[in-house]
Design an enzyme around this catalytic site. Structure first.
Site, PDB file in Angstrom:
ATOM      1  N   LYS A  45     -26.492 -47.028 -33.781  1.00  0.00           N
ATOM      2  CA  LYS A  45     -25.954 -45.902 -33.186  1.00  0.00           C
ATOM      3  C   LYS A  45     -26.312 -46.026 -31.091  1.00  0.00           C
ATOM      4  O   LYS A  45     -26.338 -45.779 -30.475  1.00  0.00           O
ATOM      5  CB  LYS A  45     -25.714 -44.650 -33.245  1.00  0.00           C
ATOM      6  CG  LYS A  45     -25.175 -43.679 -34.605  1.00  0.00           C
ATOM      7  CD  LYS A  45     -25.683 -42.552 -34.891  1.00  0.00           C
ATOM      8  CE  LYS A  45     -24.951 -41.453 -35.177  1.00  0.00           C
ATOM      9  NZ  LYS A  45     -25.401 -40.258 -35.915  1.00  0.00           N
ATOM     10  N   LYS A  47     -29.269 -45.429 -30.137  1.00  0.00           N
ATOM     11  CA  LYS A  47     -29.955 -44.553 -30.156  1.00  0.00           C
ATOM     12  C   LYS A  47     -31.513 -44.340 -30.710  1.00  0.00           C
ATOM     13  O   LYS A  47     -31.649 -45.068 -31.520  1.00  0.00           O
ATOM     14  CB  LYS A  47     -29.509 -43.344 -29.952  1.00  0.00           C
ATOM     15  CG  LYS A  47     -27.892 -42.843 -30.000  1.00  0.00           C
ATOM     16  CD  LYS A  47     -27.435 -41.320 -30.352  1.00  0.00           C
ATOM     17  CE  LYS A  47     -26.478 -41.051 -31.473  1.00  0.00           C
ATOM     18  NZ  LYS A  47     -26.396 -39.362 -30.939  1.00  0.00           N
TER      19      LYS A  47
HETATM   20  N1  C2G Z   1     -22.270 -30.988 -31.947  1.00  0.00           N
HETATM   21  C1  C2G Z   1     -21.525 -29.995 -30.680  1.00  0.00           C
HETATM   22  N2  C2G Z   1     -22.176 -28.876 -29.463  1.00  0.00           N
HETATM   23  C2  C2G Z   1     -22.794 -29.776 -28.855  1.00  0.00           C
HETATM   24  C3  C2G Z   1     -23.789 -30.630 -29.211  1.00  0.00           C
HETATM   25  C4  C2G Z   1     -23.690 -31.450 -30.221  1.00  0.00           C
HETATM   26  O1  C2G Z   1     -20.552 -29.552 -31.768  1.00  0.00           O
HETATM   27  N3  C2G Z   1     -22.910 -29.261 -28.005  1.00  0.00           N
HETATM   28  C5  C2G Z   1     -21.926 -31.491 -32.926  1.00  0.00           C
HETATM   29  C6  C2G Z   1     -21.306 -32.711 -32.607  1.00  0.00           C
HETATM   30  O2  C2G Z   1     -20.131 -32.959 -32.417  1.00  0.00           O
HETATM   31  C7  C2G Z   1     -22.257 -33.389 -34.388  1.00  0.00           C
HETATM   32  C8  C2G Z   1     -23.085 -32.386 -34.374  1.00  0.00           C
HETATM   33  O3  C2G Z   1     -23.346 -31.713 -33.115  1.00  0.00           O
HETATM   34  O4  C2G Z   1     -20.654 -33.091 -35.099  1.00  0.00           O
HETATM   35  C9  C2G Z   1     -23.931 -33.108 -34.629  1.00  0.00           C
HETATM   36  O5  C2G Z   1     -23.791 -34.043 -32.948  1.00  0.00           O
HETATM   37  P1  C2G Z   1     -25.241 -34.833 -33.093  1.00  0.00           P
HETATM   38  O6  C2G Z   1     -26.794 -35.108 -33.647  1.00  0.00           O
HETATM   39  O7  C2G Z   1     -25.566 -35.769 -31.771  1.00  0.00           O
HETATM   40  O8  C2G Z   1     -24.839 -36.325 -34.391  1.00  0.00           O
HETATM   41  P2  C2G Z   1     -23.788 -37.630 -33.424  1.00  0.00           P
HETATM   42  O9  C2G Z   1     -24.891 -38.117 -33.234  1.00  0.00           O
HETATM   43  O10 C2G Z   1     -22.573 -37.464 -33.213  1.00  0.00           O
HETATM   44  O11 C2G Z   1     -23.685 -38.115 -35.369  1.00  0.00           O
HETATM   45  O12 C2G Z   1     -21.326 -40.255 -38.505  1.00  0.00           O
HETATM   46  C10 C2G Z   1     -21.298 -39.852 -37.369  1.00  0.00           C
HETATM   47  C11 C2G Z   1     -22.233 -39.402 -37.273  1.00  0.00           C
HETATM   48  O13 C2G Z   1     -23.480 -39.170 -37.491  1.00  0.00           O
HETATM   49  C12 C2G Z   1     -22.502 -38.152 -35.616  1.00  0.00           C
END
Ligand code: C2G
Length: 140
Positions: A45, A47
């Site tokens: 990712k 990150k």
């Molecule tokens: N999320 C949300 N609203 C936000 C921030 C995040 O609904 N303001 C949701 C994201 O869409 C995701 C979840 O919270 O469904 C986790 O977000 P992240 O930690 O950013 O995860 P991400 O890096 O998108 O990982 O294989 C798929 C990945 O692992 C998704």
């Protein structure tokens, strides 16, 4: 019993994450959350997490909407997870709209929920980086 799964990094756990887990759990009776491992987050990712996998998984596991936490170590593990955990619904935020349709087509229902507006881990990191850290033991 309807089983739901979702995936995420969940670094610096915030309101948007909580709302995602609450709405995911509402779709069924049991929620599994796959939390991205440190290696997966860094290498795939691209990150850097503030909190380790152990810390992020412990926080997610302590949320009352969450029944089970597993590690997410690669993108393509989703179909196996769905089969192994008898999942009915895969859910994730709409920043991923369409991304997993092909991978999971025919295996389970795929749902993209609207993201909670105006909050993100990267936004928090950005605003904190502009705020000087308080002195140790400061009371303000
Ligand atoms: N999320 C949300 N609203 C936000 C921030 C995040 O609904 N303001 C949701 C994201 O869409 C995701 C979840 O919270 O469904 C986790 O977000 P992240 O930690 O950013 O995860 P991400 O890096 O998108 O990982 O294989 C798929 C990945 O692992 C998704």
């Amino acid at each position: 019993m309807k089983k739901v799964i979702t995936y995420g990094t969940f670094d610096l756990f915030h309101w948007g994450h909580l709302e995602m887990l609450r709405r995911a759990r509402e779709l069924g009776d049991h929620l599994t959350v796959a939390v991205s491992t440190d290696d997966f987050t860094e290498q795939d990712k691209h990150k850097q997490c503030a909190c380790s996998y152990a810390e992020r998984a412990a926080i997610v596991g302590a949320i009352r909407y969450v029944d089970c936490v597993i590690p997410e170590a690669k993108w393509e593990q989703k179909p196996n997870d769905v089969r192994e955990h008898n999942i009915d619904i895969f859910v994730i935020g709409d920043d991923w709209e369409g991304t997993f349709d092909e991978l999971l087509g025919g295996l389970c229902q795929v749902v993209y929920l609207p993201r909670t507006p105006d909050i993100s881990t990267s936004g928090i990191k950005h605003s904190l980086s502009r705020t000087p850290a308080p002195a140790p033991h400061s009371t303000t």
